[in-house]
Design a protein around this motif. Structure first.
Motif, PDB file in Angstrom:
ATOM      1  N   MET A 191      -3.719   4.417  -7.695  1.00 38.53           N
ATOM      2  CA  MET A 191      -2.671   4.257  -7.625  1.00 38.53           C
ATOM      3  C   MET A 191      -1.746   2.691  -7.598  1.00 38.53           C
ATOM      4  O   MET A 191      -0.341   2.378  -6.819  1.00 38.53           O
ATOM      5  CB  MET A 191      -1.421   5.097  -5.901  1.00 38.53           C
ATOM      6  CG  MET A 191      -2.551   4.380  -4.814  1.00 38.53           C
ATOM      7  SD  MET A 191      -2.665   5.563  -3.289  1.00 38.53           S
ATOM      8  CE  MET A 191      -2.715   4.429  -2.109  1.00 38.53           C
ATOM      9  N   HIS A 228       1.276   4.324  -2.835  1.00 35.51           N
ATOM     10  CA  HIS A 228       0.631   5.877  -2.216  1.00 35.51           C
ATOM     11  C   HIS A 228       1.967   6.610  -2.849  1.00 35.51           C
ATOM     12  O   HIS A 228       1.923   7.190  -4.169  1.00 35.51           O
ATOM     13  CB  HIS A 228       0.806   6.332  -0.901  1.00 35.51           C
ATOM     14  CG  HIS A 228      -0.014   5.838  -0.210  1.00 35.51           C
ATOM     15  ND1 HIS A 228      -1.301   7.269  -0.522  1.00 35.51           N
ATOM     16  CD2 HIS A 228      -1.022   5.707   0.858  1.00 35.51           C
ATOM     17  CE1 HIS A 228      -2.064   6.788   0.321  1.00 35.51           C
ATOM     18  NE2 HIS A 228      -1.925   5.796   1.063  1.00 35.51           N
ATOM     19  N   ASP A 242      -6.856   6.972   0.088  1.00 35.12           N
ATOM     20  CA  ASP A 242      -6.887   6.149  -1.342  1.00 35.12           C
ATOM     21  C   ASP A 242      -7.265   6.035  -1.686  1.00 35.12           C
ATOM     22  O   ASP A 242      -8.654   6.457  -2.396  1.00 35.12           O
ATOM     23  CB  ASP A 242      -7.135   5.285   0.085  1.00 35.12           C
ATOM     24  CG  ASP A 242      -6.211   4.428   1.275  1.00 35.12           C
ATOM     25  OD1 ASP A 242      -4.899   5.557   0.912  1.00 35.12           O
ATOM     26  OD2 ASP A 242      -6.717   3.910   1.940  1.00 35.12           O
ATOM     27  N   HIS A 244       0.899  -1.784  -0.015  1.00 39.88           N
ATOM     28  CA  HIS A 244       0.160   0.115  -0.030  1.00 39.88           C
ATOM     29  C   HIS A 244       0.968   1.244   0.631  1.00 39.88           C
ATOM     30  O   HIS A 244       0.020   2.725  -0.513  1.00 39.88           O
ATOM     31  CB  HIS A 244      -0.955   0.037   1.323  1.00 39.88           C
ATOM     32  CG  HIS A 244      -1.957   0.867   1.171  1.00 39.88           C
ATOM     33  ND1 HIS A 244      -2.727   1.329   1.162  1.00 39.88           N
ATOM     34  CD2 HIS A 244      -1.010   2.631   1.969  1.00 39.88           C
ATOM     35  CE1 HIS A 244      -3.532   1.996   0.576  1.00 39.88           C
ATOM     36  NE2 HIS A 244      -2.912   2.865   1.749  1.00 39.88           N
ATOM     37  N   SER A 277       0.050   9.943   5.804  1.00 36.09           N
ATOM     38  CA  SER A 277      -1.648   9.464   5.641  1.00 36.09           C
ATOM     39  C   SER A 277      -2.461   8.259   6.821  1.00 36.09           C
ATOM     40  O   SER A 277      -1.868   8.998   8.278  1.00 36.09           O
ATOM     41  CB  SER A 277      -1.272   8.001   4.800  1.00 36.09           C
ATOM     42  OG  SER A 277      -0.811   7.139   5.878  1.00 36.09           O
TER      43      SER A 277
HETATM   44 ZN    ZN Z   1      -3.479   5.109   2.034  1.00 29.95          ZN
END
Ligand code: ZN
Ligand code: KG4
Length: 323
Positions: free
Chosen positions: A298, A117, A294, A113, A138
């Motif tokens: 990405m 980003h 989110d 994840h 984040s």
């Molecule tokens: Zn995130």
């Protein structure tokens, strides 16, 4: 149309699907936020998130195809967030991705994840070429990294307690704003005087961050004002609190860039949407506003640079909760 990457993201409380082509053009990016569902609990409830992902994942993927005017036949690989995040939530996206990929014998790319980003910066129309030094701030993570190639990064510093977005959300809550309050606090701060209160920026060694002391300082200030006093000073408190977080982030990013010698600095993650941070770092590259929080574009973008697993070897793949 061929060679599209289907991205799927379900690590927290956004159910997202996107189609991105090999060059990094976003053909569609659909995000269904569950924030309203969790607001009354003041934070994400993992079990509720998993159940909602289960309801949303198929329609969200279908909408991504509709908006791109594409079908599964146009897809060359499926990229999905494997972690870090809520395991129950991640498993919903991972299972959906496995099923879609396996049904067509497509390769599957598990994506981290956080790398996702950063990979926001590799999307068209203005893709960034490494090397650069990047701040990822984040709700769940705050790290500063050195990016040498598009496949990954090296962590230079990270938060020792709360993430910057978490600090925004907890501060917002103390000021009576609804969860997740980062964006709302940002708006409120514009009406306040950042010099009205003096909040400390934690002095942590190296390139690490700390935000829990700041949160406590706000708590004491709120208590001291009492209910009536707070109402009159909310905007000032928001402005001063935000200023302290922004100072800490800017200071660390600048120090990190000095260490790496990179001329380019970049900011990604939900907090990259913050207006004061964007103004304070006018020379930095920021993720586009719509892709700060989110999303799956990405993840699809990162899926272009991570190693694909061939069918059916990925069927046993598991999600992971922390980095
Ligand atoms: Zn995130
Ligand atoms: O990247 P993200 O969607 O989720 C994680 O991976 O954690 O980031 C969400 C975080 C939340 O804490 C939210 O309050 C914060 O980003 N955020 C902001 C702003 N917009 C979103 N924080 C400060 N100012 C904003 N404008």
């Amino acid at each position: 149309m061929s060679g599209l990457v289907l991205g799927i993201e379900t690590s927290c409380d956004e159910t997202a699907a996107a189609l991105v082509d090999e060059e990094g053009h976003v053909r569609s990016s659909v995000v269904a936020s569950q924030a309203d569902l969790h607001a009354r609990y003041g934070g994400v409830v993992p079990e509720i998130a998993s159940r909602r992902h289960l309801e949303l994942v198929s329609p969200v993927v279908e909408t991504a195809f509709e908006e791109a005017g594409a079908t599964l036949e146009d897809v060359s690989r499926v990229a999905v967030t494997q972690g870090p995040g809520l395991v129950g939530a991640l498993l919903v996206g991972l299972s959906a991705a496995k099923a879609l990929a396996w049904a067509r014998g497509l390769p599957l790319v598990p994506v981290d994840h956080l790398r996702g980003h950063v990979a926001t910066l590799y999307l068209e129309p203005d893709p960034l070429e490494p090397p650069f030094t990047c701040l990822l701030a984040s709700g769940g993570h705050t790290i500063v990294v050195a990016v040498r190639d598009r496949a990954g990064f090296e962590v230079l510093g990270s938060t020792v307690d709360d993430a910057a977005g978490e600090a925004f959300d907890k501060g917002a809550r103390l000021l009576g704003l609804a969860y997740p309050g980062g964006a709302e606090l940002d708006r409120l701060a514009r009406e306040g005087d950042p010099e009205a209160f003096s909040f400390p920026v934690a002095k942590v060694p190296g390139l690490d961050f700390s935000f829990s002391g700041l949160k406590t300082a706000l708590l004491y200030a709120v208590r001291e004002l009492g209910e009536d006093g707070l109402e009159a000073r909310r905007a000032d408190l928001a402005a001063a609190y935000q200023r302290a977080i922004v100072r800490a982030l800017v200071g660390r990013l600048r120090a990190a860039a000095e260490q790496t010698g990179d001329r380019t600095v970049a900011v990604v993650g939900g907090v990259a949407a913050n207006s004061e941070l964007r103004a304070a770092l006018s020379d930095a590259r920021f993720a586009p506003l719509a892709l700060c929080t989110d999303n799956a574009a990405m993840i699809a973008s990162a899926g272009r640079y991570a190693r694909p697993l061939v069918s059916p070897g990925y069927l046993a793949l598991d999600a992971y909760a922390s980095a």
